[in-house]
Design a protein around this motif. Sequence first.
Motif, PDB file in Angstrom:
ATOM      1  N   CYS A  31       4.891   7.286   6.420  1.00 45.93           N
ATOM      2  CA  CYS A  31       3.921   8.464   6.765  1.00 45.93           C
ATOM      3  C   CYS A  31       4.473   9.552   7.412  1.00 45.93           C
ATOM      4  O   CYS A  31       4.220  10.942   6.868  1.00 45.93           O
ATOM      5  CB  CYS A  31       2.789   7.969   7.383  1.00 45.93           C
ATOM      6  N   LEU A  32       5.414   9.606   8.175  1.00 44.85           N
ATOM      7  CA  LEU A  32       6.065  10.660   8.969  1.00 44.85           C
ATOM      8  C   LEU A  32       6.704  11.810   7.739  1.00 44.85           C
ATOM      9  O   LEU A  32       6.489  12.691   7.974  1.00 44.85           O
ATOM     10  CB  LEU A  32       6.939  10.378   9.923  1.00 44.85           C
ATOM     11  N   SER A  33       7.398  10.990   6.847  1.00 45.01           N
ATOM     12  CA  SER A  33       8.134  11.630   5.861  1.00 45.01           C
ATOM     13  C   SER A  33       7.368  12.760   5.175  1.00 45.01           C
ATOM     14  O   SER A  33       7.480  13.771   4.544  1.00 45.01           O
ATOM     15  CB  SER A  33       9.069  10.764   5.069  1.00 45.01           C
ATOM     16  N   LYS A  34       6.250  12.005   4.580  1.00 43.46           N
ATOM     17  CA  LYS A  34       5.137  12.545   3.671  1.00 43.46           C
ATOM     18  C   LYS A  34       4.360  13.276   4.513  1.00 43.46           C
ATOM     19  O   LYS A  34       3.895  14.578   3.731  1.00 43.46           O
ATOM     20  CB  LYS A  34       4.433  11.415   3.039  1.00 43.46           C
ATOM     21  N   LEU A  35       4.172  13.358   5.488  1.00 37.31           N
ATOM     22  CA  LEU A  35       3.414  14.283   6.594  1.00 37.31           C
ATOM     23  C   LEU A  35       4.205  15.641   6.545  1.00 37.31           C
ATOM     24  O   LEU A  35       3.839  16.598   6.535  1.00 37.31           O
ATOM     25  CB  LEU A  35       3.137  13.611   7.731  1.00 37.31           C
ATOM     26  N   ARG A  36       5.395  15.477   6.959  1.00 34.68           N
ATOM     27  CA  ARG A  36       6.486  16.673   6.836  1.00 34.68           C
ATOM     28  C   ARG A  36       6.473  17.484   5.598  1.00 34.68           C
ATOM     29  O   ARG A  36       6.542  18.686   5.766  1.00 34.68           O
ATOM     30  CB  ARG A  36       7.885  16.421   7.281  1.00 34.68           C
ATOM     31  N   LEU A  37       6.383  16.825   4.567  1.00 34.72           N
ATOM     32  CA  LEU A  37       6.333  17.385   3.194  1.00 34.72           C
ATOM     33  C   LEU A  37       5.075  17.791   2.799  1.00 34.72           C
ATOM     34  O   LEU A  37       4.932  18.260   1.875  1.00 34.72           O
ATOM     35  CB  LEU A  37       7.086  16.458   2.248  1.00 34.72           C
ATOM     36  N   SER A  38       3.825  17.544   3.492  1.00 34.05           N
ATOM     37  CA  SER A  38       2.601  17.812   2.843  1.00 34.05           C
ATOM     38  C   SER A  38       2.278  19.189   2.900  1.00 34.05           C
ATOM     39  O   SER A  38       2.811  19.923   3.585  1.00 34.05           O
ATOM     40  CB  SER A  38       1.620  16.917   3.592  1.00 34.05           C
ATOM     41  N   ASP A  39       1.552  19.673   2.062  1.00 31.13           N
ATOM     42  CA  ASP A  39       1.060  20.986   1.873  1.00 31.13           C
ATOM     43  C   ASP A  39      -0.056  21.642   2.672  1.00 31.13           C
ATOM     44  O   ASP A  39      -1.124  21.002   2.155  1.00 31.13           O
ATOM     45  CB  ASP A  39       0.955  21.392   0.007  1.00 31.13           C
ATOM     46  N   SER A  40       0.181  22.053   3.814  1.00 30.86           N
ATOM     47  CA  SER A  40      -1.001  22.276   4.520  1.00 30.86           C
ATOM     48  C   SER A  40      -0.809  23.779   5.276  1.00 30.86           C
ATOM     49  O   SER A  40       0.133  24.208   5.477  1.00 30.86           O
ATOM     50  CB  SER A  40      -1.282  21.308   5.826  1.00 30.86           C
ATOM     51  N   ASP A  44      -5.365  11.911   6.088  1.00 23.72           N
ATOM     52  CA  ASP A  44      -5.136  10.390   5.643  1.00 23.72           C
ATOM     53  C   ASP A  44      -3.787   9.956   5.773  1.00 23.72           C
ATOM     54  O   ASP A  44      -3.573   8.727   6.214  1.00 23.72           O
ATOM     55  CB  ASP A  44      -5.622  10.206   3.948  1.00 23.72           C
ATOM     56  N   ILE A  45      -2.843  10.744   5.701  1.00 25.08           N
ATOM     57  CA  ILE A  45      -1.408  10.405   6.073  1.00 25.08           C
ATOM     58  C   ILE A  45      -1.391   9.983   7.480  1.00 25.08           C
ATOM     59  O   ILE A  45      -0.825   9.006   8.015  1.00 25.08           O
ATOM     60  CB  ILE A  45      -0.379  11.459   5.539  1.00 25.08           C
ATOM     61  N   TYR A  46      -1.888  11.028   8.324  1.00 25.93           N
ATOM     62  CA  TYR A  46      -1.962  10.983   9.749  1.00 25.93           C
ATOM     63  C   TYR A  46      -2.579   9.494  10.177  1.00 25.93           C
ATOM     64  O   TYR A  46      -2.055   8.705  11.030  1.00 25.93           O
ATOM     65  CB  TYR A  46      -2.571  12.135  10.427  1.00 25.93           C
ATOM     66  N   ASP A  47      -3.906   9.255   9.722  1.00 28.85           N
ATOM     67  CA  ASP A  47      -4.557   7.966  10.037  1.00 28.85           C
ATOM     68  C   ASP A  47      -3.615   6.938   9.665  1.00 28.85           C
ATOM     69  O   ASP A  47      -3.785   5.793  10.680  1.00 28.85           O
ATOM     70  CB  ASP A  47      -6.057   7.943   9.134  1.00 28.85           C
ATOM     71  N   TYR A  95       0.990  -1.333   0.024  1.00 29.97           N
ATOM     72  CA  TYR A  95      -0.031  -0.073  -0.012  1.00 29.97           C
ATOM     73  C   TYR A  95       0.775   1.318   0.081  1.00 29.97           C
ATOM     74  O   TYR A  95       1.749   1.458   0.642  1.00 29.97           O
ATOM     75  CB  TYR A  95      -0.953   0.078   1.307  1.00 29.97           C
ATOM     76  N   ALA A  96       0.594   2.179  -0.727  1.00 27.02           N
ATOM     77  CA  ALA A  96       1.166   3.477  -0.898  1.00 27.02           C
ATOM     78  C   ALA A  96       0.520   4.397   0.296  1.00 27.02           C
ATOM     79  O   ALA A  96      -0.594   4.283   0.426  1.00 27.02           O
ATOM     80  CB  ALA A  96       1.033   4.185  -2.425  1.00 27.02           C
ATOM     81  N   VAL A  97       1.372   5.354   0.663  1.00 22.91           N
ATOM     82  CA  VAL A  97       0.781   6.323   1.666  1.00 22.91           C
ATOM     83  C   VAL A  97       0.002   7.344   0.961  1.00 22.91           C
ATOM     84  O   VAL A  97       0.189   7.702  -0.156  1.00 22.91           O
ATOM     85  CB  VAL A  97       1.978   7.076   2.432  1.00 22.91           C
ATOM     86  N   PRO A  98      -1.153   7.596   1.765  1.00 22.04           N
ATOM     87  CA  PRO A  98      -2.235   8.698   0.897  1.00 22.04           C
ATOM     88  C   PRO A  98      -1.515  10.062   0.800  1.00 22.04           C
ATOM     89  O   PRO A  98      -0.311  10.252   1.164  1.00 22.04           O
ATOM     90  CB  PRO A  98      -3.248   8.798   1.828  1.00 22.04           C
ATOM     91  N   SER A  99      -2.346  11.186   0.223  1.00 21.92           N
ATOM     92  CA  SER A  99      -1.886  12.267  -0.164  1.00 21.92           C
ATOM     93  C   SER A  99      -2.139  13.407   0.855  1.00 21.92           C
ATOM     94  O   SER A  99      -1.339  14.258   1.020  1.00 21.92           O
ATOM     95  CB  SER A  99      -2.620  12.738  -1.617  1.00 21.92           C
ATOM     96  N   SER A 100      -3.564  13.318   1.223  1.00 19.48           N
ATOM     97  CA  SER A 100      -4.047  14.403   1.984  1.00 19.48           C
ATOM     98  C   SER A 100      -3.324  14.308   3.547  1.00 19.48           C
ATOM     99  O   SER A 100      -3.355  13.125   4.078  1.00 19.48           O
ATOM    100  CB  SER A 100      -5.428  14.614   2.162  1.00 19.48           C
ATOM    101  N   MET A 101      -3.125  15.256   4.274  1.00 17.87           N
ATOM    102  CA  MET A 101      -2.573  15.296   5.625  1.00 17.87           C
ATOM    103  C   MET A 101      -3.284  14.468   6.322  1.00 17.87           C
ATOM    104  O   MET A 101      -2.586  13.738   7.055  1.00 17.87           O
ATOM    105  CB  MET A 101      -2.520  16.940   6.106  1.00 17.87           C
TER     106      MET A 101
END
Length: 229
Positions: free
Chosen positions: A167-176, A134-137, A126-132
């Motif tokens: 998920c942590l890496s992607k969450l840090r880079l997420s655009d929020s 969803d990544i967190y969950d 499974y790939a990590v989701p995109s929205s903040m």
Amino acid sequence: MNPELEKLIELALADGILTDKERQVLQKKAQELGVDQDEFEMVLDGKLHQLEANKPKQKEKVGNIKTCPACGETVKAMALVCSLCGHELNQGVKSELLNSMITKLGKLDASDSDYEQYFANVVKSYAVPSSMYDIYDFGVYCANAIDSSANSWREDSSALEAKAKECLSKLRLSDSSDKIKKEALTNEIENILKEKRSEISKNNSKDWILISVLLVVSLAVYYIVKNYF
């Protein structure tokens, strides 16, 4: 076809969805097992077609709307972010991707000798989701699912930890726009992982203490027997 490959295909299709990552995992496994690629593709496509044919037809709903809880702006039903204030609209709802993974993991037989491997394969597929949110969950689920009662990192727990870190890496880079909230969500996942590592480390230490005590007792018994009997 190879029984192990058939089982992996069943797991991959358990939720009626085959992701690109899952297809890649299946193709790799087919190659490892020496299964003819044409035969593999034919069987897989046949199962996908069968699943699609068995899906109930759903009527498309047009014109659904909802309201942004942050600013009250009217937004489209499928919108993920409010166009006016940037508020993310899927908070508190597990993503379809996460629900899909949970469903597949729930179908695994824990008594199977290859359970840890199958579990790890599902998580990795499974790939990590995109929205903040969803990544967190996704990250929170993976971190909490790590079995901290063990005294070492098993294959399934290692896969969960790796996915949580992803998920942590992607969450840090997420655009929020809400940087404070993003930091809080990131810290929560990190804290869960730290707690899991600490618990496993403690269990490992307890085992070594027990082994050391048993070794000392054994040496003492050996010394007494050797010198006094």
